[in-house]
Design a protein around this motif. Structure first.
Motif, PDB file in Angstrom:
ATOM      1  N   LEU A 132       0.815  -1.210   0.000  1.00 11.43           N
ATOM      2  CA  LEU A 132       0.000   0.000   0.000  1.00 11.43           C
ATOM      3  C   LEU A 132       0.850   1.262   0.000  1.00 11.43           C
ATOM      4  N   ALA A 133       1.918   1.268   0.775  1.00 12.81           N
ATOM      5  CA  ALA A 133       2.808   2.435   0.811  1.00 12.81           C
ATOM      6  C   ALA A 133       3.477   2.648  -0.545  1.00 12.81           C
ATOM      7  N   MET A 134       3.905   1.580  -1.182  1.00 11.84           N
ATOM      8  CA  MET A 134       4.533   1.705  -2.503  1.00 11.84           C
ATOM      9  C   MET A 134       3.526   2.180  -3.548  1.00 11.84           C
ATOM     10  N   ALA A 135       2.296   1.697  -3.477  1.00  9.19           N
ATOM     11  CA  ALA A 135       1.259   2.135  -4.416  1.00  9.19           C
ATOM     12  C   ALA A 135       0.970   3.619  -4.232  1.00  9.19           C
ATOM     13  N   TRP A 136       0.891   4.066  -2.985  1.00 10.15           N
ATOM     14  CA  TRP A 136       0.664   5.485  -2.714  1.00 10.15           C
ATOM     15  C   TRP A 136       1.805   6.329  -3.268  1.00 10.15           C
ATOM     16  N   TRP A 137       3.043   5.910  -3.011  1.00 11.26           N
ATOM     17  CA  TRP A 137       4.217   6.652  -3.480  1.00 11.26           C
ATOM     18  C   TRP A 137       4.246   6.711  -5.007  1.00 11.26           C
ATOM     19  N   CYS A 138       3.976   5.604  -5.663  1.00 12.68           N
ATOM     20  CA  CYS A 138       3.987   5.568  -7.134  1.00 12.68           C
ATOM     21  C   CYS A 138       2.877   6.454  -7.710  1.00 12.68           C
ATOM     22  N   SER A 139       1.700   6.454  -7.098  1.00 11.94           N
ATOM     23  CA  SER A 139       0.620   7.288  -7.617  1.00 11.94           C
ATOM     24  C   SER A 139       0.959   8.767  -7.488  1.00 11.94           C
ATOM     25  N   ARG A 140       1.608   9.157  -6.414  1.00 13.50           N
ATOM     26  CA  ARG A 140       2.024  10.560  -6.264  1.00 13.50           C
ATOM     27  C   ARG A 140       3.079  10.920  -7.301  1.00 13.50           C
ATOM     28  N   LEU A 141       4.010  10.031  -7.536  1.00 18.63           N
ATOM     29  CA  LEU A 141       5.068  10.281  -8.518  1.00 18.63           C
ATOM     30  C   LEU A 141       4.483  10.402  -9.920  1.00 18.63           C
ATOM     31  N   LEU A 142       3.603   9.501 -10.285  1.00 16.94           N
ATOM     32  CA  LEU A 142       2.979   9.550 -11.603  1.00 16.94           C
ATOM     33  C   LEU A 142       2.076  10.770 -11.742  1.00 16.94           C
ATOM     34  N   GLY A 143       1.388  11.151 -10.683  1.00 18.28           N
ATOM     35  CA  GLY A 143       0.530  12.325 -10.711  1.00 18.28           C
ATOM     36  C   GLY A 143       1.315  13.595 -10.982  1.00 18.28           C
ATOM     37  N   ARG A 144       2.466  13.736 -10.356  1.00 18.62           N
ATOM     38  CA  ARG A 144       3.304  14.917 -10.589  1.00 18.62           C
ATOM     39  C   ARG A 144       3.791  14.955 -12.022  1.00 18.62           C
ATOM     40  N   GLN A 145       4.205  13.823 -12.550  1.00 16.78           N
ATOM     41  CA  GLN A 145       4.692  13.790 -13.928  1.00 16.78           C
ATOM     42  C   GLN A 145       3.566  14.093 -14.899  1.00 16.78           C
ATOM     43  N   TRP A 146       2.346  13.622 -14.632  1.00 19.37           N
ATOM     44  CA  TRP A 146       1.230  13.869 -15.534  1.00 19.37           C
ATOM     45  C   TRP A 146       0.876  15.348 -15.564  1.00 19.37           C
ATOM     46  N   VAL A 147       0.911  16.005 -14.394  1.00 22.34           N
ATOM     47  CA  VAL A 147       0.583  17.430 -14.335  1.00 22.34           C
ATOM     48  C   VAL A 147       1.600  18.230 -15.137  1.00 22.34           C
ATOM     49  N   ARG A 148       2.880  17.883 -15.047  1.00 31.62           N
ATOM     50  CA  ARG A 148       3.905  18.603 -15.793  1.00 31.62           C
ATOM     51  C   ARG A 148       3.744  18.428 -17.284  1.00 31.62           C
ATOM     52  N   SER A 149       3.321  17.252 -17.722  1.00 31.44           N
ATOM     53  CA  SER A 149       3.258  16.973 -19.154  1.00 31.44           C
ATOM     54  C   SER A 149       1.843  17.046 -19.703  1.00 31.44           C
ATOM     55  N   SER A 150       0.950  17.753 -18.998  1.00 26.85           N
ATOM     56  CA  SER A 150      -0.442  17.743 -19.408  1.00 26.85           C
ATOM     57  C   SER A 150      -0.796  18.843 -20.403  1.00 26.85           C
ATOM     58  N   GLY A 151       0.155  19.350 -21.127  1.00 23.96           N
ATOM     59  CA  GLY A 151      -0.164  20.302 -22.175  1.00 23.96           C
ATOM     60  C   GLY A 151       0.791  21.463 -22.217  1.00 23.96           C
ATOM     61  N   SER A 152       0.670  22.224 -23.299  1.00 19.84           N
ATOM     62  CA  SER A 152       1.566  23.358 -23.504  1.00 19.84           C
ATOM     63  C   SER A 152       0.918  24.672 -23.102  1.00 19.84           C
ATOM     64  N   GLY A 153      -0.310  24.654 -22.655  1.00 20.30           N
ATOM     65  CA  GLY A 153      -0.978  25.873 -22.244  1.00 20.30           C
ATOM     66  C   GLY A 153      -1.834  26.492 -23.327  1.00 20.30           C
ATOM     67  N   ASN A 154      -1.949  25.854 -24.482  1.00 19.87           N
ATOM     68  CA  ASN A 154      -2.770  26.393 -25.564  1.00 19.87           C
ATOM     69  C   ASN A 154      -4.247  26.078 -25.380  1.00 19.87           C
ATOM     70  N   ILE A 155      -4.548  25.065 -24.617  1.00 20.50           N
ATOM     71  CA  ILE A 155      -5.932  24.681 -24.346  1.00 20.50           C
ATOM     72  C   ILE A 155      -6.146  24.764 -22.847  1.00 20.50           C
ATOM     73  N   GLU A 156      -7.225  25.456 -22.447  1.00 19.58           N
ATOM     74  CA  GLU A 156      -7.508  25.619 -21.025  1.00 19.58           C
ATOM     75  C   GLU A 156      -8.934  25.164 -20.721  1.00 19.58           C
ATOM     76  N   LEU A 157      -9.101  24.519 -19.587  1.00 15.97           N
ATOM     77  CA  LEU A 157     -10.422  24.165 -19.089  1.00 15.97           C
ATOM     78  C   LEU A 157     -10.909  25.326 -18.235  1.00 15.97           C
ATOM     79  N   ILE A 158     -11.954  26.003 -18.685  1.00 15.45           N
ATOM     80  CA  ILE A 158     -12.484  27.152 -17.956  1.00 15.45           C
ATOM     81  C   ILE A 158     -13.420  26.680 -16.837  1.00 15.45           C
ATOM     82  N   ASP A 159     -14.346  25.789 -17.174  1.00 13.40           N
ATOM     83  CA  ASP A 159     -15.312  25.307 -16.181  1.00 13.40           C
ATOM     84  C   ASP A 159     -15.887  23.975 -16.651  1.00 13.40           C
TER      85      ASP A 159
END
Length: 113
Positions: free
Chosen positions: A12-39
């Motif tokens: 469980l601890a390893m799964a939590w750690w991996c999900s946090r690591l993958l989440g950070r990487q996904w946020v960084r690579s989630s686009g170039s800023g040309n498309i924005e979600l307003i609402d």
């Protein structure tokens, strides 16, 4: 029995750690800023309507389990996307709360000495 519980805790601890690591990487690579979600609005169990900005244009997009569909192009002025930071009226994240409490505790201790 102890080994089984310890193994589950480690997994469980390893799964939590991996999900946090993958989440950070996904946020960084989630686009170039040309498309924005307003609402977005949840209109059903698996159905949402998104207000997106691409370039200078705004679009209403329907998202469901059947797929993604352009509903219409929308004209008008819309607020920019919500900041991920919290406003003054909302609750603090636990990390900020803990930091404040530790600082006030240190200040108290220094005042007593």
């Amino acid at each position: 029995m102890f080994r089984a519980i310890l193994t589950v805790m480690i997994v469980l601890a390893m799964a939590w750690w991996c999900s946090r690591l993958l989440g950070r990487q996904w946020v960084r690579s989630s686009g170039s800023g040309n498309i924005e979600l307003i609402d977005q609005v949840q209109v059903g169990q698996n159905q949402r309507i998104l207000l997106m900005k691409a370039g200078e244009k705004h679009y209403l997009i329907g998202v469901s389990s059947a797929g993604i569909q352009l509903l219409s192009e929308v004209e008008g002025e819309f607020c920019s996307p919500r900041s991920p930071e919290m406003t003054a009226g909302t609750q603090f994240p636990f990390r900020d709360f803990l930091k404040e409490r530790l600082e006030s505790y240190r200040d108290k201790r220094e005042g007593e000495q």
